[in-house]
Design an enzyme around this catalytic site. Structure first.
Site, mmCIF file in Angstrom:
data_model
loop_
_atom_site.group_PDB
_atom_site.id
_atom_site.type_symbol
_atom_site.label_atom_id
_atom_site.label_comp_id
_atom_site.label_asym_id
_atom_site.label_seq_id
_atom_site.Cartn_x
_atom_site.Cartn_y
_atom_site.Cartn_z
ATOM 1 N N ASP A 101 0.891 -1.366 0.124
ATOM 2 C CA ASP A 101 -0.160 0.075 -0.025
ATOM 3 C C ASP A 101 0.957 1.077 -0.059
ATOM 4 O O ASP A 101 1.407 1.861 -1.108
ATOM 5 C CB ASP A 101 -0.825 -0.147 1.265
ATOM 6 N N ASP A 157 -6.837 -9.525 6.662
ATOM 7 C CA ASP A 157 -7.628 -9.376 7.689
ATOM 8 C C ASP A 157 -8.436 -8.179 7.750
ATOM 9 O O ASP A 157 -7.738 -7.071 7.446
ATOM 10 C CB ASP A 157 -6.981 -9.718 8.884
#
Ligand code: 5GP
Length: 173
Positions: A101, A157
């Site tokens: 990211d 998650d």
């Protein structure tokens, strides 16, 4: 209840993993490769990827770094929670990430691994999410590219849940 929108279907994940595994197998043919998976998110991807590699000599190890805290964007404060055991001096290393990211975690991990003097170091990511990139990192092998959003499933998650989902969803709280 959070809202889940499918982003990458099971078949596409499989197709992309096979495609990337072929390229990696060609690039490292006849050489020994050390795969370094980044816990916890990369565990499912690494397990599927490694079974598609046609290399004779592959070693597997894991690192764990934490950066997120309770937020959904990297704080940049990265802590190494688990180091590798395999000796990578002079070896070809492939870091296997779930998702890149900001790139801050990866930049930190590469700096850490480079101190162990590997012969080469490259990066394979299941998802390359480029929009919020802050660190100049190269993802050498990317299965999928997505522009933005918080994803869960297939190892990814939210608060330790949803890693077991067989495909990748965009999650909106
Ligand atoms: P970065 O340092 O590149 O910002 O973040 C890297 C780590 O943040 C990834 O290894 C992953 O654990 C987590 N991360 C980044 N984006 C997402 C996302 O969309 N979903 C989930 N579940 N984790 C993410």
């Amino acid at each position: 209840m959070p809202e889940f929108t499918p982003v990458i279907k099971k078949n596409d994940i499989q197709r992309q993993t096979v495609r990337i595994a072929k390229i990696i197998s060609d690039d490292y043919q006849g050489r020994e490769l050390v795969l370094v998976g980044v816990l916890k998110g990369a565990f499912i991807f690494l397990a599927d990827l490694v079974r598609q590699l046609t290399l004779e000599k592959v070693k597997i190890d894991f690192l764990q770094a934490s950066s997120y805290g309770a937020d959904t964007i990297s704080s940049g404060n990265i802590v190494l929670k688990k180091d590798i055991d395999v000796d990578i001096r002079g070896k070809d290393v492939l870091v296997v990430e779930d998702i890149v990211d900001t790139g801050l975690t990866l930049a930190y991990l590469i700096r850490h691994l480079k101190r162990m003097s590997p012969g080469s170091i490259k990066v394979c990511a299941m998802i390359d999410k480029r929009e919020r990139r802050k660190a100049a990192v190269t993802v050498d092998y990317a299965c999928s590219t997505v522009p933005e959003g918080f994803l869960v499933g297939y190892g990814l998650d939210y608060a330790e849940y949803y890693r077991n989902l067989p495909e990748i969803y965009h999650m909106k709280l």
